[in-house]
Motif scaffolding. Structure first.
Motif, mmCIF file in Angstrom:
data_model
loop_
_atom_site.group_PDB
_atom_site.id
_atom_site.type_symbol
_atom_site.label_atom_id
_atom_site.label_comp_id
_atom_site.label_asym_id
_atom_site.label_seq_id
_atom_site.Cartn_x
_atom_site.Cartn_y
_atom_site.Cartn_z
ATOM 1 N N LEU A 59 0.829 -1.204 0.000
ATOM 2 C CA LEU A 59 0.000 0.000 0.000
ATOM 3 C C LEU A 59 0.867 1.258 0.000
ATOM 4 O O LEU A 59 0.576 2.228 -0.717
ATOM 5 N N THR A 60 1.947 1.225 0.777
ATOM 6 C CA THR A 60 2.850 2.379 0.816
ATOM 7 C C THR A 60 3.439 2.658 -0.569
ATOM 8 O O THR A 60 3.497 3.802 -1.024
ATOM 9 N N THR A 61 3.851 1.587 -1.249
ATOM 10 C CA THR A 61 4.389 1.767 -2.604
ATOM 11 C C THR A 61 3.327 2.367 -3.519
ATOM 12 O O THR A 61 3.593 3.289 -4.299
ATOM 13 N N ILE A 62 2.107 1.839 -3.412
ATOM 14 C CA ILE A 62 1.027 2.313 -4.282
ATOM 15 C C ILE A 62 0.748 3.796 -4.011
ATOM 16 O O ILE A 62 0.500 4.579 -4.927
ATOM 17 N N GLU A 63 0.862 4.173 -2.752
ATOM 18 C CA GLU A 63 0.630 5.575 -2.411
ATOM 19 C C GLU A 63 1.659 6.473 -3.097
ATOM 20 O O GLU A 63 1.320 7.526 -3.646
ATOM 21 N N ALA A 64 2.914 6.030 -3.054
ATOM 22 C CA ALA A 64 3.967 6.821 -3.700
ATOM 23 C C ALA A 64 3.686 6.960 -5.194
ATOM 24 O O ALA A 64 3.840 8.036 -5.780
ATOM 25 N N VAL A 65 3.233 5.856 -5.803
ATOM 26 C CA VAL A 65 2.920 5.891 -7.236
ATOM 27 C C VAL A 65 1.793 6.883 -7.493
ATOM 28 O O VAL A 65 1.847 7.693 -8.432
ATOM 29 N N PHE A 66 0.788 6.818 -6.639
ATOM 30 C CA PHE A 66 -0.361 7.706 -6.851
ATOM 31 C C PHE A 66 0.053 9.167 -6.736
ATOM 32 O O PHE A 66 -0.335 10.010 -7.549
ATOM 33 N N LYS A 67 0.890 9.473 -5.726
ATOM 34 C CA LYS A 67 1.345 10.854 -5.512
ATOM 35 C C LYS A 67 2.095 11.359 -6.741
ATOM 36 O O LYS A 67 1.932 12.499 -7.170
ATOM 37 N N LYS A 68 2.910 10.483 -7.283
ATOM 38 C CA LYS A 68 3.703 10.861 -8.447
ATOM 39 C C LYS A 68 2.780 11.162 -9.632
ATOM 40 O O LYS A 68 2.953 12.155 -10.352
#
Ligand code: ATP
Ligand code: MG
Lengths: 251, 446
Positions: B16-25
């Motif tokens: 989930l943390t990785t996905i969050e970073a992707v979404f922010k980008k």
């Protein structure tokens, strides 16, 4: 054609066939009669190769091959047909499809090409007419929703299409009304030929009025205890089995 | 065991943390493919997803289905999302498709609409087909309006990364005879496909929609379908999942059925390493009916989970469920059928049947009916059976000369026909296609 020698068979550790001897020549029609539970269906099933029966002694040769070594389907390819006492329903398996697959499997086994589709359709239509079955039955699932009598007619119809060398018919006449009995008998008679034999299990003389057997046997206690010509069936009808049983026990 | 559970939850949280970073980008530099009108919805959905998180190992709804691999594959694929579907070979997937007469075929590859592979969309009085990428402002309003009201975490994730989808709108009184065949292809690139379909059937209208998933390799699909059947309408909805044996496939269908309407769904899962389907149907108006049929067939270590929920909200509503599973090797299946009859839904008739065929001793099925009933005046029946091939039928076929292996295949296929027959009446071509697909797999299964 068929030679059964000293056949012993058990099911669930119960001895059912206890030294049965029977010989059927090519083109002959044999009838087997006998009390309930005497082993008639067991004999039919053992010949067709059903699981759950153990042959503990004896041998069976069919057209010069060891029958008991073969899988059920191999027996069918060699020409054995079993008409079931209680044909089951198989929802989702189409009647015509089953017969076509069965014929093609046999063709393949004998190294023959697949059957011609148009020719096959003609054959099944003819045979259905012979059995006075509605064409709609051909496209229904195997026996699904068929009445008891229709199931039995379907067995004979399948036999007519598959043209076996030896037809073992287990109480095909039970549960038939008089008209259906005539149709079934006519179906069987139409298939009688010099190179086809029949083993007909029945409780009633009336079928044998239509299909004249060459030999009539009495199966009791897992053995053939008496054989005779068609007059034996008449006598059994009149007198029951007790006298035969007494005759053998005193012998 | 305990450690294992913690481990699962930790891994999901990391994903989930990785996905969050992707979404922010993506938020900072939005991809050109994504329609601008979707942006606020995506952001809201992401917040929702972030808050809910992936299902915990202890979550009852996910008791038998472990989503860790889904979470991790999502994290890996979303970070290198190749939105532009460049693969020209995608058309190869289409060569096998059923020849349904005059179908309207709409194709998506890796989540994006491919007009070059699709039937040209003609303006039609009464039937409107709109890829999200081409939606005008009024259609986009309508699409947004039809979002599932109470999205679960997978729907939220789908919406957060939604790039394209298809809106099917059938006007009042329109009877669309032509099947609308929506094909979602994942072409083997590491792409986290988020297919989206929204179907709106107007008053007294009829339609037939096929949602079809095909993929190759280790694909990842998180599909969402929202369906709205207005009063007196009829929809036949077929979901056909034939993704690769290495794929992870999750799908949600959220359905609302109004007064006097009939919703029929046929869900087929022949593919997937891991497949999970959530079908939720709300029978909202009197005499609303839902007929739900399902079939899956799996071998190896594959896993299919069907979760159904039917809410009877109104009086004299009817639901009928008939799901069948075929499992071999060490495959595992789950059937969870929940029926909720709400207060006031008098005269409800709910029938549920789940039958499974286990072709190996190590295959496993977990089947669970759940009934919650808040009224007295109902007719409810459920039954579940799990069995092996019928030995009597096997002997009958072999005695006729059918070789053992063929006899097994015949009986497995026969078991499936009751479900496939529901399709046959609507479209024989599709039923034949399914049998063809099934026959290809049968030698490995039976
Ligand atoms: N699989 C089995 N396990 C145990 N006992 C069996 C099995 N099959 C048959 N039997 C028993 O063997 C005996 C013979 O049965 P079979 O069915 O061969 O009789 P039958 O002569 O055909 O009788 P009917 O005239 O009633 O049809 C019966 O006592 C039956 O209960
Ligand atoms: Mg018997």
């Amino acid at each position: 054609m068929l030679n059964i020698d000293n056949l012993h068979a058990t099911a669930a550790d119960t001895k059912i066939l206890k030294g049965l001897n029977l010989s059927i020549g090519t083109g002959e029609v044999h009838a087997i009669m006998g009390p309930n539970g005497s082993g008639k269906s067991t004999l039919a099933h053992v010949l067709a190769g059903r699981d759950g029966y153990e042959v503990t002694d004896g041998s069976v040769t069919f057209l010069d091959s060891e029958l008991l070594d073969m899988l059920p389907e191999e027996r069918a390819w060699h020409g054995i047909f079993l008409g079931f006492q209680y044909p089951i329903e198989i929802p989702g398996v189409n009647n015509t499809y089953l017969l076509k697959a069965a014929l093609n499997a046999r063709q393949k086994f004998h190294g023959e090409p697949e059957i011609d589709a148009a020719q096959f359709l003609r054959v099944i239509k003819d045979k259905a007419r012979l059995m006075q079955m509605e064409q709609s039955f051909l496209n229904r699932s195997v026996n699904e929703g068929f009445s008891g009598g229709e199931k039995k007619r379907n067995e004979i119809f399948q036999m007519a299409v598959l043209e076996p060398r030896l037809a073992i018919l287990d109480e095909t006449d039970s549960g038939l009304d008089i008209d259906a009995l005539k149709i079934v008998a006519a179906g069987i008679n139409a298939l009688r030929s010099e190179d086809r034999s029949f083993l007909i299990v029945t409780h009633y003389q009336r079928l044998l009025d239509y299909i004249e057997p060459d030999v009539v046997h009495v199966l009791a206690g897992g053995q053939i205890i008496k054989s005779g010509d068609k007059s034996l069936a008449l006598e059994l009808e009149a007198r029951g089995y007790d006298w035969v049983l007494e005759e053998t026990s005193s012998a | 065991m305990k450690k294992n559970i913690q481990d699962r939850d930790t891994r999901s949280a990391a994903a989930l943390t990785t996905i969050e970073a992707v979404f922010k980008k993506l938020q900072a530099e939005p991809a050109a493919d994504i329609p601008a009108w979707l942006q606020p919805t995506r952001e809201k959905a992401f917040a929702n997803f972030r808050e809910t998180g992936f299902p915990r190992a202890k979550d009852e709804d996910w008791k038998y289905t472990n989503l860790t691999s889904f979470a991790e594959r999502s994290a890996a694929y979303l970070s290198n999302q190749p939105l532009a579907a460049t693969n020209k070979t995608a058309g190869n997937f289409l060569t096998d498709l059923p020849e349904t007469e005059n179908e309207i075929r709409i194709v998506f590859v890796n989540g994006l609409h491919r007009p070059d592979l699709s039937t040209a969309i003609k303006p039609d009085s009464g039937l409107k087909l709109t890829p999200y990428s081409t939606a005008d402002s009024s259609t986009s309003e309508e699409i947004l309006h039809q979002q599932p009201a109470d999205p679960n975490v997978l729907i939220a994730l789908n919406t957060a990364f939604l790039a394209d989808g298809l809106a099917v709108q059938v006007a009042n009184d329109k009877k669309v005879e032509t099947p609308i065949h929506v094909v979602f292809i994942s072409d083997g690139q590491p792409c986290a496909t988020q297919p989206r379909l929204s179907i709106d059937i107007g008053f007294n209208a009829h339609a037939f929609v096929i949602q079809h998933h095909i993929s190759t390799g280790e694909s990842l699909t998180n599909a969402v379908t929202s369906i709205n059947c207005a009063e007196q309408s009829q929809l036949l909805f077929v979901r056909l999942q034939n993704e690769s044996d290495e794929s992870i496939h999750v799908a949600n269908q959220v359905v609302r059925v109004a007064t006097d309407s009939l919703f029929t769904s046929i869900g087929i899962d022949f593919g997937g390493q891991l497949a999970r389907n959530d079908l939720a149907v709300d029978l909202c108006g009197e005499q609303a009916r839902a007929n739900l049929y399902g079939l899956f067939m799996i071998n190896g270590q594959r896993h299919v989970d069907n979760h159904l929920q039917i809410d009877h909200h109104a009086a004299h509503t009817t639901s009928q469920e008939n799901y069948r599973g075929i499992l071999s090797d060490t495959a595992r299946g789950v059937f969870n059928g929940k029926i909720i009859v709400h207060a006031g839904a008098d005269g409800t008739d709910a029938q549920m049947s789940n039958r499974n065929l286990l072709l190996s001793e190590r295959a496993e099925i977990n089947t669970k009916p759940e009934l919650e009933i808040y009224t007295d005046d109902i007719k409810c029946a459920h039954g579940a059976t799990t069995g092996q091939l019928d030995m009597h039928a096997m002997f009958y076929l072999r005695a006729r000369g059918i070789p053992e292996a063929s006899a097994r295949m015949m009986l497995v296929s026969a078991f499936a026909q009751e479900i496939i027959d529901h399709l046959r009446s609507a479209t024989p071509a599709l039923a034949d296609y399914l049998n063809l697909q099934m026959n290809k797999q049968l030698p490995d299964i039976a």
